[in-house]
Design an enzyme around this catalytic site. Sequence first.
Site, PDB file in Angstrom:
ATOM      1  N   PRO A  16       0.848  -1.203   0.000  1.00  0.00           N
ATOM      2  CA  PRO A  16       0.000   0.000   0.000  1.00  0.00           C
ATOM      3  C   PRO A  16       0.877   1.244   0.000  1.00  0.00           C
ATOM      4  O   PRO A  16       1.797   1.352   0.814  1.00  0.00           O
ATOM      5  CB  PRO A  16      -0.791  -0.129   1.304  1.00  0.00           C
ATOM      6  CG  PRO A  16       0.047  -0.995   2.190  1.00  0.00           C
ATOM      7  CD  PRO A  16       0.786  -1.924   1.277  1.00  0.00           C
ATOM      8  N   MET A  17       0.601   2.176  -0.913  1.00  0.00           N
ATOM      9  CA  MET A  17       1.422   3.383  -1.033  1.00  0.00           C
ATOM     10  C   MET A  17       0.516   4.578  -1.261  1.00  0.00           C
ATOM     11  O   MET A  17      -0.247   4.610  -2.233  1.00  0.00           O
ATOM     12  CB  MET A  17       2.425   3.239  -2.183  1.00  0.00           C
ATOM     13  CG  MET A  17       3.483   2.181  -1.942  1.00  0.00           C
ATOM     14  SD  MET A  17       4.589   1.914  -3.360  1.00  0.00           S
ATOM     15  CE  MET A  17       3.560   0.866  -4.409  1.00  0.00           C
ATOM     16  N   GLN A  69      -6.362  -1.308   3.465  1.00  0.00           N
ATOM     17  CA  GLN A  69      -5.522  -0.932   4.598  1.00  0.00           C
ATOM     18  C   GLN A  69      -6.182   0.220   5.345  1.00  0.00           C
ATOM     19  O   GLN A  69      -6.509   1.253   4.764  1.00  0.00           O
ATOM     20  CB  GLN A  69      -4.118  -0.520   4.186  1.00  0.00           C
ATOM     21  CG  GLN A  69      -3.256  -0.311   5.434  1.00  0.00           C
ATOM     22  CD  GLN A  69      -1.845   0.151   5.161  1.00  0.00           C
ATOM     23  OE1 GLN A  69      -1.641   1.237   4.642  1.00  0.00           O
ATOM     24  NE2 GLN A  69      -0.873  -0.673   5.524  1.00  0.00           N
ATOM     25  N   CYS A  99       3.272   3.431   9.355  1.00  0.00           N
ATOM     26  CA  CYS A  99       3.484   4.762   8.787  1.00  0.00           C
ATOM     27  C   CYS A  99       4.067   5.702   9.837  1.00  0.00           C
ATOM     28  O   CYS A  99       3.531   5.820  10.944  1.00  0.00           O
ATOM     29  CB  CYS A  99       2.163   5.319   8.268  1.00  0.00           C
ATOM     30  SG  CYS A  99       2.339   6.960   7.516  1.00  0.00           S
ATOM     31  N   HIS A 170       7.979  -4.544   7.826  1.00  0.00           N
ATOM     32  CA  HIS A 170       8.944  -3.678   7.137  1.00  0.00           C
ATOM     33  C   HIS A 170      10.250  -3.772   7.911  1.00  0.00           C
ATOM     34  O   HIS A 170      10.312  -3.390   9.078  1.00  0.00           O
ATOM     35  CB  HIS A 170       8.430  -2.243   7.106  1.00  0.00           C
ATOM     36  CG  HIS A 170       9.279  -1.324   6.279  1.00  0.00           C
ATOM     37  ND1 HIS A 170       8.759  -0.276   5.563  1.00  0.00           N
ATOM     38  CD2 HIS A 170      10.619  -1.297   6.041  1.00  0.00           C
ATOM     39  CE1 HIS A 170       9.743   0.363   4.937  1.00  0.00           C
ATOM     40  NE2 HIS A 170      10.878  -0.246   5.219  1.00  0.00           N
ATOM     41  N   ASN A 210       8.903  -7.068   4.021  1.00  0.00           N
ATOM     42  CA  ASN A 210       8.759  -5.858   3.221  1.00  0.00           C
ATOM     43  C   ASN A 210       9.965  -4.966   3.480  1.00  0.00           C
ATOM     44  O   ASN A 210      10.563  -5.010   4.540  1.00  0.00           O
ATOM     45  CB  ASN A 210       7.456  -5.141   3.601  1.00  0.00           C
ATOM     46  CG  ASN A 210       7.322  -3.747   3.010  1.00  0.00           C
ATOM     47  OD1 ASN A 210       7.080  -2.781   3.721  1.00  0.00           O
ATOM     48  ND2 ASN A 210       7.475  -3.627   1.707  1.00  0.00           N
ATOM     49  N   ARG A 234       7.882   0.385  -4.044  1.00  0.00           N
ATOM     50  CA  ARG A 234       8.138   1.368  -5.091  1.00  0.00           C
ATOM     51  C   ARG A 234       8.650   0.781  -6.394  1.00  0.00           C
ATOM     52  O   ARG A 234       8.392   1.314  -7.466  1.00  0.00           O
ATOM     53  CB  ARG A 234       9.084   2.454  -4.557  1.00  0.00           C
ATOM     54  CG  ARG A 234       8.290   3.484  -3.798  1.00  0.00           C
ATOM     55  CD  ARG A 234       9.037   4.280  -2.789  1.00  0.00           C
ATOM     56  NE  ARG A 234       8.120   5.241  -2.193  1.00  0.00           N
ATOM     57  CZ  ARG A 234       7.169   4.933  -1.309  1.00  0.00           C
ATOM     58  NH1 ARG A 234       7.024   3.686  -0.908  1.00  0.00           N
ATOM     59  NH2 ARG A 234       6.361   5.846  -0.832  1.00  0.00           N
TER      60      ARG A 234
END
Length: 343
Positions: A16-17, A69, A99, A170, A210, A234
């Site tokens: 998700p970005m 998300q 985030c 992450h 991730n 990305r």
Amino acid sequence: MQAGRRGLVRALSVAPMMEWTDRHFRWLVRQISRRALLYTEMVTTGAALHGERDIVLGFDPAEGPLALQLGGDDPQALAECARIAEGMGYDEVNLNVGCPSDRVQGGNFGACLMRQPSRVAACVAAMRAAVTVPVTVKHRIGIDGRERYEDMLEFVDAVAAEGCDRFTVHARIAILAGLSPKENRTIPPLRYPEVYRLKAERPGLAIELNGGVRTLDAAAEHLRAGVDAVMIGRAAYEDPYCFADVDRRFFAEAAGPPSRFEVARRYGEHAEAHLRAYPRRKASAVLRHVLGLFTGQPGAREFRRILSEARDDRPPTVRMDAALAAVRRAHERAAEHRAAAGS
């Protein structure tokens, strides 16, 4: 005690970005890979509950499998959002605990929630009680003051006890005081061995890695190291056709994807149909997602230039035809140069 795990664990997903993984980019990726798991941008509970639902949460069924998300810290609000998501046909609900932005911290969600494992556990418990689809968590290895592996393990154990169906880790800490979100994606070092260790010490949990994964070869290496799944961010946006071999390599599919040219043609038709339905939208808002489709190919720069021209008011299909014609000419020139060099 941990509840039984729900849902499939798909080996590859697109992260998700914010401002990137909207319905148009997801539609594009789905033309290239039928099996990879896709995510929405993060949607706050306030937006999901009080915003215009078709705009905030709407999607094309062709985008599935698709996870929503959510960003939030209130168990009941998150549970209601999860119910809405399941009713709309989402395949999974994911809680953002990664985030690092100031705005997100101000709302007490995202990475700062790693300081509150019991609260995250309560959120997962409430969402899981409200739906039958998987409820998952995306988080960092740690944050300021909770940077040790043992801190992450404490967090994971607390949340796993309430039935979290998958942990997407992450593999960097988030430094909440002093680094921007962009810097937090690159400055804290990657700590892949700690993600492998988490899977080894908690083999019953579904663990997805991730962070910093740029190629399918790198994803395959992480899978061989023992994690259950890998998320690419990305790199997938910058070169969406890098997912062309995902279904064959990671999902044992025999059929290959359409060519870049066919994907581009379909996307032009998709953009045109969307702009007919929403005439106040700008073409650039839709076409920007396809600009990386020919990354690394002859004519890629001209393809981007033609589709990015703000003053071009031709329909998207006409602009796409012009961009593809430029790419074909570049391919022909490249073939002529190779033939001349070999003669």
